[in-house]
Design an enzyme around this catalytic site. Structure first.
Site, PDB file in Angstrom:
ATOM      1  N   CYS A  96       5.106  23.970 -45.120  1.00 43.51           N
ATOM      2  CA  CYS A  96       4.737  24.200 -43.722  1.00 43.51           C
ATOM      3  C   CYS A  96       3.402  24.944 -43.604  1.00 43.51           C
ATOM      4  CB  CYS A  96       5.875  24.925 -43.008  1.00 43.51           C
ATOM      5  SG  CYS A  96       5.847  24.755 -41.206  1.00 43.51           S
ATOM      6  N   HIS A 195      11.951  22.281 -44.655  1.00 51.84           N
ATOM      7  CA  HIS A 195      12.707  23.505 -44.882  1.00 51.84           C
ATOM      8  C   HIS A 195      14.121  23.092 -45.290  1.00 51.84           C
ATOM      9  CE1 HIS A 195       9.483  25.848 -43.024  1.00 51.84           C
ATOM     10  NE2 HIS A 195       9.510  25.016 -41.997  1.00 51.84           N
TER      11      HIS A 195
END
Length: 225
Positions: A96, A195
Protein backbone atom coordinates in the site's frame (compact mmCIF):
# COMPACT_ATOMS: atom_id res chain seq x y z
CA UNK A 1 27.46 -20.70 8.90
CA UNK A 2 25.02 -18.35 10.62
CA UNK A 3 21.34 -19.24 10.43
CA UNK A 4 19.98 -15.78 11.20
CA UNK A 5 17.95 -14.02 8.52
CA UNK A 6 18.19 -10.22 8.77
CA UNK A 7 15.05 -8.24 7.92
CA UNK A 8 14.85 -4.44 7.73
CA UNK A 9 11.32 -3.23 8.48
CA UNK A 10 11.01 0.32 7.12
CA UNK A 11 9.09 2.58 9.51
CA UNK A 12 7.32 -0.17 11.42
CA UNK A 13 6.11 2.35 14.02
CA UNK A 14 4.42 4.53 11.37
CA UNK A 15 3.61 2.18 8.48
CA UNK A 16 1.64 -0.75 9.90
CA UNK A 17 -1.96 -0.24 8.79
CA UNK A 18 -4.32 -3.23 8.85
CA UNK A 19 -1.74 -5.47 10.50
CA UNK A 20 0.87 -5.41 7.76
CA UNK A 21 3.43 -6.56 10.32
CA UNK A 22 1.70 -9.93 10.00
CA UNK A 23 3.62 -10.41 6.76
CA UNK A 24 6.91 -10.30 8.66
CA UNK A 25 5.57 -12.63 11.35
CA UNK A 26 4.47 -15.17 8.74
CA UNK A 27 7.88 -15.07 7.06
CA UNK A 28 9.60 -15.50 10.43
CA UNK A 29 7.43 -18.56 11.15
CA UNK A 30 8.11 -20.16 7.77
CA UNK A 31 11.84 -19.43 8.04
CA UNK A 32 11.88 -21.03 11.48
CA UNK A 33 10.48 -24.18 9.89
CA UNK A 34 13.48 -24.08 7.56
CA UNK A 35 15.87 -23.86 10.54
CA UNK A 36 16.45 -20.09 10.54
CA UNK A 37 16.00 -17.46 13.21
CA UNK A 38 15.08 -13.92 12.20
CA UNK A 39 16.42 -10.56 13.29
CA UNK A 40 13.98 -7.73 12.50
CA UNK A 41 15.42 -4.21 12.66
CA UNK A 42 13.15 -1.16 12.60
CA UNK A 43 14.47 1.56 10.29
CA UNK A 44 12.56 4.70 11.23
CA UNK A 45 12.75 8.45 11.86
CA UNK A 46 15.36 8.18 14.62
CA UNK A 47 17.45 5.50 12.88
CA UNK A 48 20.85 6.45 11.44
CA UNK A 49 21.40 5.73 7.76
CA UNK A 50 21.45 1.99 7.15
CA UNK A 51 23.07 -0.21 4.53
CA UNK A 52 20.35 -2.29 2.86
CA UNK A 53 22.99 -4.66 1.49
CA UNK A 54 23.49 -5.96 5.03
CA UNK A 55 19.96 -7.38 5.02
CA UNK A 56 18.32 -10.42 3.45
CA UNK A 57 14.88 -8.84 3.06
CA UNK A 58 13.28 -5.38 3.15
CA UNK A 59 9.67 -4.84 4.19
CA UNK A 60 7.68 -1.61 3.85
CA UNK A 61 4.09 -1.52 5.10
CA UNK A 62 1.18 0.86 4.59
CA UNK A 63 0.16 3.94 6.55
CA UNK A 64 -2.42 6.69 6.82
CA UNK A 65 -2.01 9.93 4.83
CA UNK A 66 -0.43 11.90 7.69
CA UNK A 67 2.08 9.22 8.64
CA UNK A 68 2.89 8.62 4.99
CA UNK A 69 3.67 12.33 4.53
CA UNK A 70 6.03 12.26 7.52
CA UNK A 71 7.75 9.11 6.25
CA UNK A 72 8.11 10.53 2.71
CA UNK A 73 10.21 13.42 4.02
CA UNK A 74 12.56 11.19 6.01
CA UNK A 75 12.74 8.36 3.49
CA UNK A 76 14.72 10.29 0.89
CA UNK A 77 17.92 9.96 2.93
CA UNK A 78 17.74 6.20 2.36
CA UNK A 79 17.04 6.44 -1.39
CA UNK A 80 20.42 5.29 -2.69
CA UNK A 81 20.83 2.24 -0.47
CA UNK A 82 17.25 1.08 -1.19
CA UNK A 83 17.70 1.70 -4.93
CA UNK A 84 20.95 -0.28 -4.98
CA UNK A 85 19.26 -3.14 -3.11
CA UNK A 86 16.33 -3.22 -5.54
CA UNK A 87 18.55 -3.04 -8.63
CA UNK A 88 20.59 -5.95 -7.28
CA UNK A 89 17.40 -8.08 -7.55
CA UNK A 90 17.23 -8.67 -3.81
CA UNK A 91 13.82 -9.49 -2.26
CA UNK A 92 11.58 -6.71 -1.01
CA UNK A 93 7.85 -6.46 -0.26
CA UNK A 94 6.09 -3.08 -0.15
CA UNK A 95 2.41 -2.85 0.83
CA UNK A 96 0.00 0.00 0.00
CA UNK A 97 1.70 3.24 1.15
CA UNK A 98 5.12 1.62 1.02
CA UNK A 99 4.39 0.51 -2.54
CA UNK A 100 3.33 4.04 -3.49
CA UNK A 101 6.46 5.62 -1.98
CA UNK A 102 8.77 3.57 -4.20
CA UNK A 103 7.34 5.54 -7.14
CA UNK A 104 7.86 9.09 -8.35
CA UNK A 105 5.08 10.82 -6.45
CA UNK A 106 1.58 10.62 -5.05
CA UNK A 107 -0.94 13.40 -5.24
CA UNK A 108 -3.21 13.62 -2.21
CA UNK A 109 -6.84 14.74 -2.18
CA UNK A 110 -6.11 18.48 -1.72
CA UNK A 111 -3.81 18.50 -4.76
CA UNK A 112 -0.57 18.42 -2.76
CA UNK A 113 2.11 16.38 -4.50
CA UNK A 114 4.27 14.25 -2.18
CA UNK A 115 7.61 13.21 -3.61
CA UNK A 116 8.39 9.50 -3.51
CA UNK A 117 11.75 7.79 -3.83
CA UNK A 118 11.55 7.80 -7.61
CA UNK A 119 13.14 4.35 -7.83
CA UNK A 120 10.29 2.79 -9.82
CA UNK A 121 8.42 4.43 -12.73
CA UNK A 122 4.96 4.68 -11.21
CA UNK A 123 2.79 7.37 -9.66
CA UNK A 124 -0.34 7.49 -7.51
CA UNK A 125 -3.36 9.81 -7.58
CA UNK A 126 -5.72 9.97 -4.59
CA UNK A 127 -9.46 10.07 -5.21
CA UNK A 128 -10.96 10.54 -1.77
CA UNK A 129 -14.54 10.29 -3.06
CA UNK A 130 -14.00 6.90 -4.69
CA UNK A 131 -12.40 4.65 -2.10
CA UNK A 132 -11.57 1.11 -3.19
CA UNK A 133 -12.38 -1.23 -0.36
CA UNK A 134 -13.30 -4.88 0.03
CA UNK A 135 -12.15 -8.44 -0.50
CA UNK A 136 -9.97 -9.10 -3.52
CA UNK A 137 -8.92 -12.08 -5.59
CA UNK A 138 -6.30 -12.18 -8.30
CA UNK A 139 -4.18 -14.65 -10.22
CA UNK A 140 -0.38 -14.67 -9.98
CA UNK A 141 2.39 -16.90 -11.30
CA UNK A 142 2.20 -18.69 -7.93
CA UNK A 143 -1.54 -19.24 -8.13
CA UNK A 144 -4.63 -17.55 -6.71
CA UNK A 145 -4.31 -14.85 -4.05
CA UNK A 146 -7.14 -13.70 -1.77
CA UNK A 147 -6.69 -10.53 0.29
CA UNK A 148 -8.30 -7.25 1.33
CA UNK A 149 -7.86 -3.74 -0.07
CA UNK A 150 -8.70 -0.33 1.40
CA UNK A 151 -7.21 2.61 -0.48
CA UNK A 152 -8.09 5.83 -2.24
CA UNK A 153 -4.82 5.89 -4.16
CA UNK A 154 -4.84 4.85 -7.80
CA UNK A 155 -1.45 3.67 -8.97
CA UNK A 156 -0.37 3.76 -12.60
CA UNK A 157 2.78 2.42 -14.28
CA UNK A 158 4.76 5.02 -16.25
CA UNK A 159 6.87 2.34 -17.94
CA UNK A 160 4.81 -0.85 -18.45
CA UNK A 161 7.75 -2.49 -20.20
CA UNK A 162 9.84 -2.21 -17.04
CA UNK A 163 7.19 -2.95 -14.42
CA UNK A 164 4.98 -6.02 -14.47
CA UNK A 165 1.79 -6.52 -12.43
CA UNK A 166 1.81 -8.94 -9.52
CA UNK A 167 -1.47 -10.41 -10.70
CA UNK A 168 -4.60 -10.14 -12.82
CA UNK A 169 -7.76 -9.14 -10.98
CA UNK A 170 -10.68 -11.54 -10.55
CA UNK A 171 -12.52 -9.59 -7.82
CA UNK A 172 -11.79 -6.06 -6.59
CA UNK A 173 -9.92 -3.08 -7.97
CA UNK A 174 -6.18 -3.64 -7.46
CA UNK A 175 -3.95 -0.80 -8.66
CA UNK A 176 -6.82 1.26 -10.06
CA UNK A 177 -10.33 0.78 -11.51
CA UNK A 178 -9.09 0.83 -15.11
CA UNK A 179 -6.20 -1.58 -15.65
CA UNK A 180 -7.53 -4.81 -14.12
CA UNK A 181 -4.26 -5.69 -12.39
CA UNK A 182 -2.98 -5.81 -8.83
CA UNK A 183 0.41 -4.78 -7.56
CA UNK A 184 3.81 -4.66 -9.21
CA UNK A 185 6.88 -6.78 -9.75
CA UNK A 186 10.32 -5.50 -10.64
CA UNK A 187 13.32 -7.81 -10.29
CA UNK A 188 13.04 -9.09 -6.69
CA UNK A 189 10.64 -6.38 -5.52
CA UNK A 190 6.90 -6.84 -5.04
CA UNK A 191 4.46 -3.99 -4.48
CA UNK A 192 0.84 -4.66 -3.55
CA UNK A 193 -2.34 -3.14 -2.16
CA UNK A 194 -3.14 -6.45 -0.46
CA UNK A 195 -3.69 -6.40 3.28
CA UNK A 196 -5.00 -9.28 5.27
CA UNK A 197 -1.99 -9.79 5.44
CA UNK A 198 -0.91 -10.68 1.90
CA UNK A 199 1.32 -13.54 3.03
CA UNK A 200 -1.52 -15.51 4.59
CA UNK A 201 -1.47 -16.76 0.98
CA UNK A 202 1.17 -19.40 1.62
CA UNK A 203 1.91 -19.81 -2.09
CA UNK A 204 3.28 -16.25 -2.21
CA UNK A 205 4.93 -16.54 1.21
CA UNK A 206 6.80 -19.72 0.26
CA UNK A 207 8.03 -18.11 -2.97
CA UNK A 208 9.40 -15.19 -0.93
CA UNK A 209 11.03 -17.51 1.59
CA UNK A 210 13.00 -19.17 -1.20
CA UNK A 211 14.20 -15.80 -2.44
CA UNK A 212 15.13 -14.66 1.06
CA UNK A 213 17.18 -17.79 1.80
CA UNK A 214 18.95 -17.50 -1.56
CA UNK A 215 19.79 -13.86 -0.86
CA UNK A 216 20.99 -14.77 2.63
CA UNK A 217 23.34 -17.41 1.26
CA UNK A 218 24.65 -15.05 -1.42
CA UNK A 219 25.24 -12.29 1.14
CA UNK A 220 27.24 -14.61 3.41
CA UNK A 221 29.25 -15.94 0.47
CA UNK A 222 30.24 -12.38 -0.46
CA UNK A 223 31.46 -11.50 3.04
CA UNK A 224 35.24 -11.52 3.57
CA UNK A 225 36.54 -14.60 5.35
Amino acid sequence: MTKTIKIAYLYEDLMNTYGDSGDVKILSYLLKQQGFTTQVDDVSIDTPEFNAQNYDFLFFGGGQDFEQTVVAKDLLRHKQTIADYIEASKPMLAICGGYQLLGDYYEISDGTVIKGLGILPLHTIFKADARMIGDTEFETEWGTVKAFENHSGRTYFDDPEKLKPLGKMVTGYGNNPDDGVEGMRYKGTIGSYSHGPLLKNVNVAQALVKQIIANHEARLAAEPV
